[in-house]
Design a protein around this motif. Structure first.
Motif, PDB file in Angstrom:
ATOM      1  N   ALA A 170       7.504 -31.160  -7.227  1.00 21.22           N
ATOM      2  CA  ALA A 170       7.942 -29.770  -7.380  1.00 21.22           C
ATOM      3  C   ALA A 170       7.743 -29.317  -8.817  1.00 21.22           C
ATOM      4  CB  ALA A 170       9.405 -29.640  -6.987  1.00 21.22           C
ATOM      5  N   LEU A 171       7.327 -28.070  -8.981  1.00 19.61           N
ATOM      6  CA  LEU A 171       7.200 -27.445 -10.292  1.00 19.61           C
ATOM      7  C   LEU A 171       8.146 -26.255 -10.314  1.00 19.61           C
ATOM      8  CD1 LEU A 171       5.755 -27.103 -13.030  1.00 19.61           C
ATOM      9  CD2 LEU A 171       4.012 -25.750 -11.839  1.00 19.61           C
ATOM     10  N   VAL A 172       9.168 -26.310 -11.162  1.00 17.60           N
ATOM     11  CA  VAL A 172      10.176 -25.259 -11.204  1.00 17.60           C
ATOM     12  C   VAL A 172      10.265 -24.671 -12.609  1.00 17.60           C
ATOM     13  CG1 VAL A 172      11.505 -26.366  -9.369  1.00 17.60           C
ATOM     14  CG2 VAL A 172      12.093 -26.831 -11.757  1.00 17.60           C
ATOM     15  N   GLY A 173      10.953 -23.545 -12.689  1.00 23.47           N
ATOM     16  CA  GLY A 173      11.114 -22.861 -13.969  1.00 23.47           C
ATOM     17  C   GLY A 173      11.228 -21.369 -13.727  1.00 23.47           C
ATOM     18  N   VAL A 225       3.614 -28.455  -6.291  1.00 25.98           N
ATOM     19  CA  VAL A 225       4.130 -27.298  -5.561  1.00 25.98           C
ATOM     20  C   VAL A 225       5.088 -26.494  -6.439  1.00 25.98           C
ATOM     21  CG1 VAL A 225       5.357 -26.534  -3.489  1.00 25.98           C
ATOM     22  CG2 VAL A 225       3.975 -28.633  -3.420  1.00 25.98           C
ATOM     23  N   ALA A 226       4.702 -25.290  -6.806  1.00 21.49           N
ATOM     24  CA  ALA A 226       5.583 -24.400  -7.559  1.00 21.49           C
ATOM     25  C   ALA A 226       6.534 -23.718  -6.595  1.00 21.49           C
ATOM     26  CB  ALA A 226       4.771 -23.350  -8.317  1.00 21.49           C
ATOM     27  N   THR A 227       7.816 -23.715  -6.934  1.00 27.46           N
ATOM     28  CA  THR A 227       8.799 -23.088  -6.055  1.00 27.46           C
ATOM     29  C   THR A 227      10.017 -22.637  -6.852  1.00 27.46           C
ATOM     30  OG1 THR A 227      10.185 -23.409  -4.085  1.00 27.46           O
ATOM     31  CG2 THR A 227       9.895 -25.315  -5.515  1.00 27.46           C
ATOM     32  N   HIS A 228      10.653 -21.551  -6.362  1.00 28.11           N
ATOM     33  CA  HIS A 228      11.928 -21.116  -6.905  1.00 28.11           C
ATOM     34  C   HIS A 228      13.082 -21.623  -6.046  1.00 28.11           C
ATOM     35  CE1 HIS A 228       9.542 -17.988  -9.106  1.00 28.11           C
ATOM     36  NE2 HIS A 228      10.444 -18.290 -10.027  1.00 28.11           N
ATOM     37  N   ASN A 229      12.752 -22.274  -4.925  1.00 28.65           N
ATOM     38  CA  ASN A 229      13.768 -22.793  -4.010  1.00 28.65           C
ATOM     39  C   ASN A 229      14.204 -24.180  -4.494  1.00 28.65           C
ATOM     40  OD1 ASN A 229      15.162 -23.973  -1.813  1.00 28.65           O
ATOM     41  ND2 ASN A 229      14.094 -22.653  -0.354  1.00 28.65           N
ATOM     42  N   LEU A 230      15.315 -24.228  -5.205  1.00 29.39           N
ATOM     43  CA  LEU A 230      15.754 -25.487  -5.800  1.00 29.39           C
ATOM     44  C   LEU A 230      16.190 -26.505  -4.755  1.00 29.39           C
ATOM     45  CD1 LEU A 230      17.701 -24.234  -8.954  1.00 29.39           C
ATOM     46  CD2 LEU A 230      15.310 -24.951  -8.733  1.00 29.39           C
ATOM     47  N   ASP A 231      16.654 -26.035  -3.593  1.00 33.29           N
ATOM     48  CA  ASP A 231      17.024 -26.958  -2.526  1.00 33.29           C
ATOM     49  C   ASP A 231      15.791 -27.714  -2.038  1.00 33.29           C
ATOM     50  OD1 ASP A 231      18.750 -28.108  -0.428  1.00 33.29           O
ATOM     51  OD2 ASP A 231      17.527 -26.874   0.908  1.00 33.29           O
ATOM     52  N   GLN A 263      -8.159 -34.380  -2.440  1.00 32.23           N
ATOM     53  CA  GLN A 263      -7.276 -35.386  -3.028  1.00 32.23           C
ATOM     54  C   GLN A 263      -6.059 -34.739  -3.676  1.00 32.23           C
ATOM     55  OE1 GLN A 263     -11.019 -37.203  -4.864  1.00 32.23           O
ATOM     56  NE2 GLN A 263      -9.636 -38.938  -4.849  1.00 32.23           N
ATOM     57  N   VAL A 264      -6.172 -33.432  -3.965  1.00 32.01           N
ATOM     58  CA  VAL A 264      -5.094 -32.704  -4.627  1.00 32.01           C
ATOM     59  C   VAL A 264      -4.817 -31.422  -3.859  1.00 32.01           C
ATOM     60  CG1 VAL A 264      -4.385 -31.501  -6.734  1.00 32.01           C
ATOM     61  CG2 VAL A 264      -5.698 -33.629  -6.898  1.00 32.01           C
ATOM     62  N   LEU A 265      -3.524 -31.116  -3.683  1.00 33.36           N
ATOM     63  CA  LEU A 265      -3.103 -29.857  -3.070  1.00 33.36           C
ATOM     64  C   LEU A 265      -2.295 -29.080  -4.104  1.00 33.36           C
ATOM     65  CD1 LEU A 265      -2.986 -28.195  -0.381  1.00 33.36           C
ATOM     66  CD2 LEU A 265      -0.754 -29.252   0.004  1.00 33.36           C
ATOM     67  N   ILE A 266      -2.726 -27.852  -4.383  1.00 31.74           N
ATOM     68  CA  ILE A 266      -2.026 -26.964  -5.299  1.00 31.74           C
ATOM     69  C   ILE A 266      -1.356 -25.876  -4.459  1.00 31.74           C
ATOM     70  CG2 ILE A 266      -2.234 -25.365  -7.231  1.00 31.74           C
ATOM     71  CD1 ILE A 266      -2.894 -28.194  -8.028  1.00 31.74           C
ATOM     72  N   ALA A 267      -0.037 -25.767  -4.551  1.00 29.77           N
ATOM     73  CA  ALA A 267       0.690 -24.795  -3.732  1.00 29.77           C
ATOM     74  C   ALA A 267       1.588 -23.940  -4.616  1.00 29.77           C
ATOM     75  CB  ALA A 267       1.522 -25.512  -2.665  1.00 29.77           C
ATOM     76  N   ASP A 268       1.480 -22.626  -4.453  1.00 34.55           N
ATOM     77  CA  ASP A 268       2.270 -21.683  -5.247  1.00 34.55           C
ATOM     78  C   ASP A 268       3.217 -20.933  -4.305  1.00 34.55           C
ATOM     79  OD1 ASP A 268       3.287 -20.070  -7.194  1.00 34.55           O
ATOM     80  OD2 ASP A 268       1.381 -19.189  -7.809  1.00 34.55           O
ATOM     81  N   GLU A 269       4.487 -21.302  -4.322  1.00 34.10           N
ATOM     82  CA  GLU A 269       5.507 -20.703  -3.455  1.00 34.10           C
ATOM     83  C   GLU A 269       5.067 -20.683  -1.978  1.00 34.10           C
ATOM     84  OE1 GLU A 269       8.453 -19.927  -4.290  1.00 34.10           O
ATOM     85  OE2 GLU A 269       8.399 -19.786  -6.472  1.00 34.10           O
ATOM     86  N   PRO A 270       4.714 -21.834  -1.416  1.00 36.15           N
ATOM     87  CA  PRO A 270       4.178 -21.841  -0.039  1.00 36.15           C
ATOM     88  C   PRO A 270       5.157 -21.390   1.028  1.00 36.15           C
ATOM     89  CG  PRO A 270       4.650 -24.070  -0.771  1.00 36.15           C
ATOM     90  CD  PRO A 270       4.799 -23.186  -1.968  1.00 36.15           C
ATOM     91  N   THR A 271       6.464 -21.419   0.720  1.00 37.25           N
ATOM     92  CA  THR A 271       7.453 -20.959   1.702  1.00 37.25           C
ATOM     93  C   THR A 271       8.174 -19.699   1.217  1.00 37.25           C
ATOM     94  OG1 THR A 271       9.236 -22.352   0.775  1.00 37.25           O
ATOM     95  CG2 THR A 271       7.832 -23.322   2.487  1.00 37.25           C
ATOM     96  N   GLY A 272       7.714 -19.108   0.122  1.00 34.74           N
ATOM     97  CA  GLY A 272       8.426 -17.997  -0.488  1.00 34.74           C
ATOM     98  C   GLY A 272       8.456 -16.724   0.329  1.00 34.74           C
ATOM     99  N   ASN A 273       7.541 -16.594   1.281  1.00 37.20           N
ATOM    100  CA  ASN A 273       7.463 -15.369   2.080  1.00 37.20           C
ATOM    101  C   ASN A 273       8.056 -15.551   3.468  1.00 37.20           C
ATOM    102  OD1 ASN A 273       6.586 -12.633   2.154  1.00 37.20           O
ATOM    103  ND2 ASN A 273       4.857 -13.217   3.440  1.00 37.20           N
ATOM    104  N   LEU A 274       8.805 -16.656   3.654  1.00 34.54           N
ATOM    105  CA  LEU A 274       9.317 -16.989   4.983  1.00 34.54           C
ATOM    106  C   LEU A 274      10.842 -16.971   5.000  1.00 34.54           C
ATOM    107  CD1 LEU A 274       7.004 -20.083   5.636  1.00 34.54           C
ATOM    108  CD2 LEU A 274       6.614 -17.724   6.388  1.00 34.54           C
TER     109      LEU A 274
END
Length: 246
Positions: free
Chosen positions: A59-62, A221-227, A185-196
């Protein structure tokens, strides 16, 4: 939470070590990036470093504006850093020209965004077939891979449906399947669940975790969902232009 997500970090790390590149699926070292605004220099990344191992969900947060998207763009070879080095799938991408970066990106990196960006005129299966054909895969082989991935994300019966005929969660599942189509080999995800909504986000996250661990992909995976962040294998926080493990 699925059984896969509940496995211990130690067990996951052991699984990821099998046939893994010696230096990780993605290695960022001392990444620096600054921008000039109204004559002032804004240092967004000031020496960010991290390693994402195969089969690891990081997870990538901030806070907004901390530099998460900039870091993802650099990690995904979409943007150049001002300094530092980047290795993807064991290949040094630091000094590659644009053509070579594009070829390496197509071969080794998959992307998932907050919005699915599926092509509306094509079916779910066709959306997964197209990137494979662009990479040189024969149509017949691409269709086999697409059907395999649709089965993995639970949408084999929706293969012929266009995006407008799918729910938001189903569209994002297709987008994740598309990102894995060329066996990156690498998956880059930017808020993949942010619109759900919450329930759909939980379902999509569980599926994403299963796929990352099962397919041996290193995911940032960048996310604002800390859970959700706390349920990943590791959490990196963007803090003052650096990455800090929390």
């Amino acid at each position: 939470m699925t059984a896969t997500v509940e496995r211990s970090r130690t067990a996951r790390a052991a699984d990821a070590a099998v046939d893994a590149p010696a230096d990780g699926a993605l290695v960022l070292t001392d990444i620096r990036r600054s921008f000039t605004q109204a004559g002032d220099v804004l240092e967004v990344l000031r020496g960010a470093s991290c390693t994402v191992r195969p089969g690891e969900l990081v997870a990538l947060v901030g806070p907004s504006g901390a530099g998460k998207s900039t870091l993802l763009h650099i990690a995904g070879l979409l943007e150049h850093a001002d300094g530092g080095s980047i290795r993807v799938g064991g290949s040094d991408a630091t000094r590659l020209n644009d053509a070579a970066r594009t070829a390496l990106r197509r071969r080794t990196i998959g992307f998932v965004y907050q919005f699915h960006h599926l092509l509306p005129e094509f079916s779910a299966e066709e959306n997964i077939v197209l990137p494979q054909m662009i990479a040189g895969t024969a149509r017949s082989d691409a269709r086999v891979r697409a059907r395999e991935l649709l089965a993995l994300v639970g949408l084999e019966k929706r293969a012929g449906h266009r995006p407008a005929q799918l729910s938001g969660g189903e569209q994002q599942r297709v987008a994740i399947a598309r990102a894995l189509a060329n066996r990156p080999q690498v998956l880059i995800a930017d808020e993949p669940t942010g619109n759900l909504d919450h329930h759909t986000a939980e379902s999509v996250f569980a599926m994403l975790a299963d796929l990352v661990h099962g397919q041996g992909v290193g995911a940032l995976v960048a996310t604002h969902n800390l859970d959700l962040a706390r349920r990943m294998d590791r959490v990196l926080e963007m803090r003052d232009g650096l990455l800090v493990e929390v």
